[in-house]
Design an enzyme around this catalytic site. Structure first.
Site, short mmCIF file in Angstrom:
data_model
loop_
_atom_site.label_atom_id
_atom_site.label_comp_id
_atom_site.label_asym_id
_atom_site.label_seq_id
_atom_site.Cartn_x
_atom_site.Cartn_y
_atom_site.Cartn_z
N GLU A 132 0.96 -0.94 0.49
CA GLU A 132 -0.05 -0.20 0.38
C GLU A 132 0.54 1.40 0.29
O GLU A 132 1.48 1.71 1.21
CB GLU A 132 -0.85 -0.13 1.17
CG GLU A 132 -1.92 1.42 1.36
CD GLU A 132 -2.51 1.67 2.39
OE1 GLU A 132 -2.71 0.68 3.04
OE2 GLU A 132 -2.98 2.22 2.37
N LYS A 161 -2.17 -1.67 -2.81
CA LYS A 161 -3.34 -1.12 -3.07
C LYS A 161 -3.13 0.48 -3.16
O LYS A 161 -2.41 0.81 -1.76
CB LYS A 161 -3.22 -1.85 -1.02
CG LYS A 161 -4.35 -0.93 -0.31
CD LYS A 161 -5.19 -1.76 1.14
CE LYS A 161 -6.53 -0.65 1.55
NZ LYS A 161 -6.49 -1.18 2.82
#
Ligand code: 13P
Length: 390
Positions: free
Chosen positions: A177, A219
């Site tokens: 992420e 992500k």
């Protein structure tokens, strides 16, 4: 790559399924609970998670939930481990393994790196033996006319790749992420340029470190204008066009899924934009990955509002949680339709932006002076926590 990593990643990114990010640190969930009028106690946090994890039918839309350390080891009020309850529902347990943000030495104003590499391998082995199948690490990048700096882009890409490699060696699928923050006045076009640069650097670092791309998920944020951008928000079609263009330029087909965060969008915007992204991907073609969700706020905000008003309204809160998961599942297939009864959000367009998602200048909440609301309990494999961790 262990064959298992590829199959876990593929299952997490199965068509119409996404992740529930319920891994808010004790500090972050505390801020939300307190805003909703609830004390930040371990049992309130546990009861709130139980509501989600025991929602009947959730496994139809949610393939995995990301947990904070505390939650991974918790059980329902009736004494069943959350990990087992989730497994029975066909939902995999994931674990946030980073330890929050810290100022990046040598970086620009407000730039950060993410803590948690030290001791990560032992922690991952511990989490895997407790039943976790995947993990998450959140880095943040701040955008201005001159940021992110090369240093921030490279350092965060490198750390994300090191994290991902350690996870895979311990049998966990890494969710990678690099969150580009919504804060700021940057245009959508600038956000797109930064997205390509950051995701490009991240993918290159994954490759350099020998991370098996088939066994990891990305992500990112959707490509949206900054929260203070001149001209304000843009249409879902524009979000989709810029997002898909950026992804096509930098994300290899070997990565099975791109699981967007909601990043301060409203619940309804997050759904509509995800739906538009899937429709755009279908229209332009050559988008081989699942385009799904790993939402925190956009799957929880209305539910927390309802449940915090009366904690006996569990069934109603669960129905709302399920309805939010369902519309996002539809959006992940590009099949969401407003005509089908409206969006379940009860927040009437309220922004879910929070001002503590990047580095907000607070000292890490550790040691005897830490406020109780942000002091993390010592957990296996854990470490100190900082205020702005997810
Ligand atoms: P939001 O969807 O609330 O941005 O959270 C997702 C997440 O896990 C951020 O780390």
């Amino acid at each position: 790559m262990a064959a298992d990593l590829g199959s876990v990643a593929a299952k997490l990114a199965a068509p119409g399924k996404g992740l529930l990010a319920s891994d808010e640190s004790t500090g972050t969930i505390g801020k939300r609970l307190e805003k909703a009028g609830l004390p930040n106690t371990e049992d309130i946090r546990r009861a709130y998670r139980e509501l989600y994890y025991t929602t009947p039918g959730m496994g139809q839309y949610i393939s995995g939930v990301i947990m904070f350390k505390e939650t991974l080891y918790q059980s329902t009020a009736a004494g069943r481990r959350f990990v087992d309850v989730l497994a029975d529902a066909g939902i995999m347990a994931g674990i946030k393994v980073d330890e929050g943000l810290a100022p990046l030495p040598g970086g620009g104003d407000g730039e950060t790196y993410t803590k948690g590499l030290e001791g990560l391998e032992a922690a991952c082995r511990e989490y895997a033996s407790a039943g976790a199948k995947f993990a998450k690490w959140r880095a943040t990048l701040k955008v201005t006319d001159s940021l992110p700096s090369d240093l921030a882009v490279e350092r965060n890409a490198e750390d994300l790749a090191r994290y991902a490699k350690v996870c895979q060696e311990c049998g966990l699928v890494p969710v990678v992420e690099p969150e580009i923050l919504i804060d700021g006045a940057h245009s959508q076009a600038r956000f797109g340029v930064v997205t390509e640069r950051v995701l490009g650097a991240t993918v290159a670092a994954l490759w350099r470190h020998g991370v098996a791309l088939e066994g990891c998920l990305l992500k990112p944020q959707m490509v949206i204008p900054g929260a203070e951008a001149e001209g304000g928000k843009v249409s879902a079609g524009e979000v989709a066009r810029h997002t898909v263009a950026a992804l096509r330029r930098v994300v290899p087909p070997a990565i099975p899924g791109i699981m967007f965060l909601s990043g301060g969008q409203t619940e309804e915007e997050a759904t509509i934009n995800l739906d538009a992204i899937n429709k755009e991907a279908r229209a332009v073609g050559r988008c081989p990955w699942a385009l799904s969700f790993s939402f925190g706020r956009a799957l929880q905000a209305s539910v927390l509002k309802l449940w915090s008003s009366d904690q006996t309204r569990v069934t109603e809160a669960q129905q709302l949680a399920l309805a939010l998961a369902r519309v996002n599942s539809e959006a992940a297939l590009g099949q969401y339709s407003l005509a089908a009864g409206g969006h379940p959000s009860t927040l009437s367009g309220d922004s879910l932006r929070e001002n503590f998602r990047g580095w907000s200048g607070q000292a890490p909440a550790v040691g005897p002076d830490a406020a109780p609301a942000v002091a993390a309990p010592v957990q296996p494999g854990g470490g100190e926590e900082v205020v702005m961790a997810h």
